[in-house]
Design a protein around this motif. Structure first.
Motif, PDB file in Angstrom:
ATOM      1  N   ARG A 180    -111.491-133.402 -22.139  1.00  0.00           N
ATOM      2  CA  ARG A 180    -111.137-132.283 -21.269  1.00  0.00           C
ATOM      3  C   ARG A 180    -110.750-131.044 -22.068  1.00  0.00           C
ATOM      4  N   SER A 181    -110.170-131.254 -23.255  1.00  0.00           N
ATOM      5  CA  SER A 181    -109.826-130.073 -24.054  1.00  0.00           C
ATOM      6  C   SER A 181    -111.102-129.409 -24.583  1.00  0.00           C
ATOM      7  N   ILE A 182    -112.096-130.206 -24.930  1.00  0.00           N
ATOM      8  CA  ILE A 182    -113.369-129.640 -25.384  1.00  0.00           C
ATOM      9  C   ILE A 182    -114.027-128.856 -24.253  1.00  0.00           C
ATOM     10  N   ARG A 183    -113.973-129.407 -23.053  1.00  0.00           N
ATOM     11  CA  ARG A 183    -114.559-128.718 -21.908  1.00  0.00           C
ATOM     12  C   ARG A 183    -113.873-127.376 -21.679  1.00  0.00           C
ATOM     13  N   ASP A 184    -112.550-127.353 -21.754  1.00  0.00           N
ATOM     14  CA  ASP A 184    -111.835-126.130 -21.415  1.00  0.00           C
ATOM     15  C   ASP A 184    -111.940-125.081 -22.509  1.00  0.00           C
ATOM     16  N   GLY A 193    -106.568-129.813 -33.669  1.00  0.00           N
ATOM     17  CA  GLY A 193    -106.722-131.045 -34.428  1.00  0.00           C
ATOM     18  C   GLY A 193    -107.708-132.040 -33.844  1.00  0.00           C
ATOM     19  N   VAL A 194    -108.429-131.640 -32.790  1.00  0.00           N
ATOM     20  CA  VAL A 194    -109.397-132.557 -32.199  1.00  0.00           C
ATOM     21  C   VAL A 194    -110.707-132.477 -33.000  1.00  0.00           C
ATOM     22  N   ASP A 195    -111.205-133.623 -33.411  1.00  0.00           N
ATOM     23  CA  ASP A 195    -112.472-133.654 -34.141  1.00  0.00           C
ATOM     24  C   ASP A 195    -113.600-133.528 -33.111  1.00  0.00           C
ATOM     25  N   THR A 196    -113.889-132.292 -32.745  1.00  0.00           N
ATOM     26  CA  THR A 196    -114.783-132.045 -31.606  1.00  0.00           C
ATOM     27  C   THR A 196    -116.186-132.598 -31.847  1.00  0.00           C
ATOM     28  N   VAL A 197    -116.643-132.527 -33.088  1.00  0.00           N
ATOM     29  CA  VAL A 197    -117.981-133.033 -33.406  1.00  0.00           C
ATOM     30  C   VAL A 197    -118.057-134.532 -33.123  1.00  0.00           C
ATOM     31  N   LYS A 198    -117.065-135.226 -33.630  1.00  0.00           N
ATOM     32  CA  LYS A 198    -117.033-136.678 -33.447  1.00  0.00           C
ATOM     33  C   LYS A 198    -116.990-137.053 -31.963  1.00  0.00           C
TER      34      LYS A 198
ATOM     35  N   LEU B 109     -99.953-132.261 -25.030  1.00  0.00           N
ATOM     36  CA  LEU B 109    -100.297-133.573 -25.576  1.00  0.00           C
ATOM     37  C   LEU B 109    -101.623-133.559 -26.352  1.00  0.00           C
ATOM     38  N   VAL B 110    -102.466-132.569 -26.113  1.00  0.00           N
ATOM     39  CA  VAL B 110    -103.740-132.530 -26.836  1.00  0.00           C
ATOM     40  C   VAL B 110    -103.514-132.532 -28.355  1.00  0.00           C
ATOM     41  N   PRO B 111    -102.734-131.588 -28.898  1.00  0.00           N
ATOM     42  CA  PRO B 111    -102.514-131.656 -30.345  1.00  0.00           C
ATOM     43  C   PRO B 111    -101.738-132.905 -30.757  1.00  0.00           C
ATOM     44  N   ALA B 112    -100.820-133.356 -29.933  1.00  0.00           N
ATOM     45  CA  ALA B 112     -99.993-134.505 -30.310  1.00  0.00           C
ATOM     46  C   ALA B 112    -100.809-135.789 -30.408  1.00  0.00           C
ATOM     47  N   PHE B 113    -101.824-135.918 -29.547  1.00  0.00           N
ATOM     48  CA  PHE B 113    -102.645-137.127 -29.549  1.00  0.00           C
ATOM     49  C   PHE B 113    -103.922-136.951 -30.372  1.00  0.00           C
ATOM     50  N   ILE B 166     -95.651-128.973 -31.636  1.00  0.00           N
ATOM     51  CA  ILE B 166     -95.595-130.430 -31.541  1.00  0.00           C
ATOM     52  C   ILE B 166     -96.268-131.109 -32.727  1.00  0.00           C
ATOM     53  N   VAL B 167     -97.061-130.322 -33.466  1.00  0.00           N
ATOM     54  CA  VAL B 167     -97.823-130.905 -34.565  1.00  0.00           C
ATOM     55  C   VAL B 167     -96.887-131.365 -35.684  1.00  0.00           C
ATOM     56  N   ASN B 168     -97.244-132.478 -36.274  1.00  0.00           N
ATOM     57  CA  ASN B 168     -96.397-133.085 -37.291  1.00  0.00           C
ATOM     58  C   ASN B 168     -97.269-133.624 -38.430  1.00  0.00           C
ATOM     59  N   PRO B 169     -97.111-133.211 -39.674  1.00  0.00           N
ATOM     60  CA  PRO B 169     -96.156-132.209 -40.130  1.00  0.00           C
ATOM     61  C   PRO B 169     -96.602-130.810 -39.717  1.00  0.00           C
ATOM     62  N   LEU B 170     -95.634-129.924 -39.542  1.00  0.00           N
ATOM     63  CA  LEU B 170     -95.948-128.535 -39.257  1.00  0.00           C
ATOM     64  C   LEU B 170     -95.442-127.705 -40.432  1.00  0.00           C
ATOM     65  N   LYS B 171     -96.412-127.198 -41.210  1.00  0.00           N
ATOM     66  CA  LYS B 171     -96.022-126.447 -42.404  1.00  0.00           C
ATOM     67  C   LYS B 171     -96.147-124.950 -42.198  1.00  0.00           C
ATOM     68  N   LEU B 172     -97.303-124.556 -41.654  1.00  0.00           N
ATOM     69  CA  LEU B 172     -97.629-123.134 -41.617  1.00  0.00           C
ATOM     70  C   LEU B 172     -98.118-122.783 -40.227  1.00  0.00           C
ATOM     71  N   TYR B 173     -97.422-121.868 -39.584  1.00  0.00           N
ATOM     72  CA  TYR B 173     -97.792-121.480 -38.224  1.00  0.00           C
ATOM     73  C   TYR B 173     -98.339-120.052 -38.264  1.00  0.00           C
ATOM     74  N   LEU B 174     -99.614-119.897 -37.868  1.00  0.00           N
ATOM     75  CA  LEU B 174    -100.250-118.590 -37.844  1.00  0.00           C
ATOM     76  C   LEU B 174    -100.213-118.066 -36.418  1.00  0.00           C
ATOM     77  N   MET B 175     -99.612-116.904 -36.217  1.00  0.00           N
ATOM     78  CA  MET B 175     -99.551-116.357 -34.857  1.00  0.00           C
ATOM     79  C   MET B 175    -100.242-115.012 -34.814  1.00  0.00           C
ATOM     80  N   ASP B 176    -101.230-114.918 -33.934  1.00  0.00           N
ATOM     81  CA  ASP B 176    -101.984-113.676 -33.804  1.00  0.00           C
ATOM     82  C   ASP B 176    -101.502-112.921 -32.562  1.00  0.00           C
TER      83      ASP B 176
END
Ligand SMILES: Nc1ncnc2c1ncn2[C@@H]1O[C@H](COP(=O)(O)OP(=O)(O)OP(=O)(O)O)[C@@H](O)[C@H]1O
Ligand SMILES: [Mg+2]
Lengths: 310, 252
Positions: A180-184, A193-198, B109-113, B166-176
Motif C-alpha cells: 500500500r505504501s508503494i501504491r500511494d 526503507g521499503v525495498d520497492t524493487v523487491k 508503521l511503514v518505516p518501522a516495519f 521511528i526509524v532505528n538507528p536514526l543518525k541523520l535527519y534531512l528536512m526539506d
C-alpha cells in the motif's frame, strides 16, 4: 491469525458446501466459474489495487498456466495435479520477467506494456499451430472423469478459499504495508526503507502464480483452451469485477466476481451488450464511490473501519 | 543555542566535490560539506540554488553525476535509498509525501516495519506503542485512525516528520522546508521535536529552510548555497553580512 480469522474460512465452506443441492447443474457450473473469477479478481487486486501496478496481463497469466499444464499433461503424460502447479510456476516466472521490465514504469506505461505483453502472447498462441492448435483450440484433459459441474464445485470452492486465505495473510502482514505504501507514493516508500524493487517483483510473481494456477484448474475443468481467453475482453471483465466490488479492498473482488459472473449469466441473451451495461455500471459506481460496493457499504455502515481490515 | 549531545567534533556526513547535472544544467556543483555528529545544520539559499537536489543526493533519490558522499566514513553514494535508510538516514520532502490512503498510524508503521529495520516487525505491539507515543509527541494522536489524506496541510507536514523519527538507528535527519505552509502553532511543535530529538537521541539534522527566524533558533551553523555551490558557511549572523550572500539573495 486470530481464532476468528481461522474459523471464518471453515464457516464459509460449511455455508457454501450445500449450495449445489439447490442450484441445479447449470448454476453450479456458473458458481464454479465465479469461484475461478474470485481467484482471478482477488489476485489482480493484489497487484493493481493494493500495489497500484495496473497490469493488464492477468488473463494472459491464467492462459499461460492452462496451456503449460495441458501441454505437459498431453505430451509428457504427467499427472494433472502436477501439471497445474507447473502452470502456476511458469506464470510466476513470466510474472517476474514482466515485473522486472516494468519496474521503472508508471501507470499508463505499465498498462500499455503489460497489454502489449498479453497481445504478443495471444498471437504466439494463435500462430504456434503445431503446439497449441492455434485458434482451433486445444482440447484439454479433464481433472475428473466427468464433465458434470457438481464434483468440480468442491474443487473450485476449496481453491477459492485456500487462495483467499493466503492472500489475506499477505495483505495483513507487513507486506501489506509495503504494497500500500508503494501504491500511494513509491518514492516515499523507498526513502522510508521499503525495498520497492523487491516487493513489486514479489507481487508480480505472486499474483501471476495465482492466475496461472487458477487458469490451469479452469482449463482442466472446461476441457478446452484457446487464444480467445487472452482477448482483452477477458481482462476487461476482471477490471469490471474488481472495480465494481471495490478496488483496494479485500472483499471487493470477491463480491464483484460473484455478482458480475451471475449477472452476466442472467443477461446472457443480451450478448455483447452486457459489456456496455457493465461499463456504464462501472462509470456510475466510480462516480458514487471509488471503492465500489464495499466503499458504498462503508458509508452506509460507518462503523466499518478503513485500515487493512477489509 | 544549546550544545548538542555527542558534540565531540566527529564528522557524521561528508560530501566531496558532489555534482549533479540535469542535461546542461548543473544543479549541484562541486559541493563539499562536512556535517558534525549531533549538529543541526541549516542550508539556505535562493530558489533554485540546489538545496532540494542536495537532499535528493544524500537520501539517494538521485545518483550523483560525480563526487562522493560518506556517512560515518563509509561511502554511500552508490547505495539504494532504502539501504541508506537502514544506515540511519531519513528525510522529509518539500512537497510533503505521506501515504494518503493509509491511516495516520499506518503511515508511522511503514518505516518501522520496512526492510530497513531488520526483524523489528516481530515486535509489532511495542512498535505500535512507540508510534503512538510519537504521534502524541507531535499532537496527532487523536487522528491516528484517520486516513492521511483527510489531514490539513500542517498536519501532513507533522506526520511526515514524525514518521521519520521511528526509524532505528536514526543518525541523520534531512528536512526539506519543514516550516513551509504550516501555522505558527505547528511550527512550534516541529521546532520542539527537532530540538528534543537532537538533545535526547543525539540525532543530527540538516534543515533546508527559507524561514530565517526558525533557522536562527535551531542552527548553530548554516551553509549558504547559490547556483549549486556553497558560497558561505558560519552562524546565520556571520553569513548574513557576507557580500556574496547578500548579492545572491538580491541579485538572484
Ligand atoms: N529532476 C530535475 N530535472 C531537471 N532539472 C532539475 C531537476 N530537479 C531540479 N532541477 C533544477 O535544478 C536546479 C536546482 O533545483 P532545486 O530544486 O535543487 O533548488 P532548491 O534550492 O531546492 O529551490 P527551492 O528553494 O525553490 O526549493 C533548478 O534550476 C531546478 O530547475
Ligand atoms: Mg527545494
Amino acid at each position: 491469525m486470530s481464532i476468528k480469522a481461522t474459523l471464518f474460512p471453515i464457516f464459509m465452506y460449511a455455508i457454501l458446501a450445500p449450495l449445489p443441492l439447490v442450484s441445479g447443474e447449470y448454476y453450479t457450473h456458473v458458481l464454479n466459474i465465479s469461484f475461478y473469477y474470485v481467484v482471478m479478481a482477488a489476485s489482480w487486486n493484489l497487484i493493481a489495487g493494493y500495489t497500484g501496478q495496473f497490469s493488464l496481463a492477468h488473463h494472459a497469466f491464467a492462459a499461460m498456466g492452462g496451456y503449460t499444464s495441458a501441454l505437459l499433461v498431453i505430451h509428457y503424460k504427467i499427472p494433472i495435479l502436477l501439471g497445474i502447479p507447473c502452470g502456476g510456476i511458469l506464470a510466476g516466472a513470466f510474472g517476474y520477467f514482466l515485473g522486472t521490465l516494468c519496474l521503472r514504469m508508471r501507470a499508463i506505461y505499465l498498462g500499455l506494456s503489460t497489454w502489449a505483453f498479453s497481445e504478443s502472447f495471444r498471437i504466439t498462441l494463435s500462430m504456434s499451430y503445431k503446439l497449441t492448435r492455434g485458434d482451433l483450440g486445444l482440447s484439454t484433459p479433464r481433472l475428473l472423469e466427468t464433465a458434470k459441474a457438481f464434483p468440480y464445485y468442491y474443487i473450485f470452492l476449496l481453491l477459492a478459499i485456500v487462495c483467499l486465505c493466503i492472500m489475506y495473510k499477505i495483505v495483513h502482514s507487513r507486506i501489506g504495508y509495503y504494497m500500500r505504501s508503494i501504491r500511494d507514493d513509491e518514492e516515499a516508500a523507498l526513502t522510508m526503507g521499503v525495498d520497492t524493487v523487491k516487493w513489486k517483483r514479489f507481487v508480480f510473481v505472486t499474483s501471476s502464480l495465482f492466475a496461472g494456477i487458477a487458469g490451469a484448474f479452469h482449463a482442466h475443468y472446461i476441457g478446452l483452451l484457446s487464444p480467445v481467453s487472452v482477448d482483452f475482453n477477458e481482462m476487461a471483465i476482471l477490471l469490471i469485477m474488481v472495480i465494481t466490488g471495490g478496488l483496494r479492498t479485500f472483499a471487493g473482488p470477491i463480491i464483484g466476481a460473484i455478482s458480475i459472473e451471475i449477472l452476466s449469466e442472467l443477461l446472457r441473451e443480451y450478448g455483447e451488450i452486457r459489456m456496455v451495461l457493465f461499463a456504464l455500471m462501472v462509470i456510475v459506481i466510480m462516480r458514487v464511490n471509488r471503492d465500489g460496493i464495499v466503499g458504498i457499504g462503508r458509508t452506509v455502515l460507518p462503523r466499518i473501519r478503513y485500515s487493512t481490515t477489509y | 543555542m544549546e550544545t548538542s549531545l555527542a558534540d565531540n567534533g566527529e564528522r557524521i556526513l561528508e560530501t566531496r566535490d558532489l555534482t549533479k547535472t540535469f542535461g546542461g544544467l548543473t544543479a549541484v556543483n562541486g559541493l563539499s560539506l562536512n556535517i558534525e555528529r549531533g549538529e543541526i545544520r541549516g542550508i539556505i539559499g535562493p530558489n533554485g540554488s540546489g538545496k532540494t537536489t542536495l537532499i535528493n543526493l544524500i537520501s539517494g533519490i538521485y545518483r550523483a553525476s560525480s563526487g562522493a558522499i560518506y556517512l560515518d566514513g563509509a561511502r554511500i553514494d552508490r547505495l539504494k535509498p532504502n539501504v541508506r535508510t537502514s544506515m540511519g538516514i531519513i528525510r522529509t520532502f518539500q512537497i510533503p509525501k505521506v501515504f494518503r490512503n493509509m491511516t495516520v498510524l499506518e503511515n508511522m508503521l511503514v518505516p518501522a516495519f520496512s526492510d530497513s529495520q531488520g526483524d523489528r516487525y516481530k515486535y509489532g505491539r511495542e512498535v505500535i506503542q512507540e508510534a503512538e507515543d510519537l504521534l502524541r509527541f507531535v499532537q496527532l494522536y487523536h487522528m491516528r485512525d484517520e486516513l492521511a489524506k483527510t489531514l490539513s496541510g500542517g498536519q501532513i507536514m507533522l506526520l511526515q516528520i514524525a514518521r521519520g523519527f521511528i526509524v532505528n538507528p536514526l543518525k541523520l535527519y534531512l528536512m526539506d522546508e519543514p516550516f513551509a505552509g504550516v501555522n505558527p502553532q505547528i511550527k512550534g511543535v516541529i521546532m520542539e521535536s527537532i530540538k528534543e530529538m537532537n538533545r535526547e537521541k543525539g540525532v543530527t539534522f540538516i534543515i533546508v529552510s527559507h524561514e530565517m527566524p526558525a533557522i536562527r533558533r535551531l542552527c548553530g551553523r548554516v551553509s549558504v548555497m547559490h547556483e549549486g555551490r556553497r558560497i558561505a558557511e558560519g552562524s546565520l549572523e556571520e553569513v548574513a553580512n557576507i557580500p556574496a550572500v547578500i548579492d545572491a539573495y538580491i541579485g538572484g
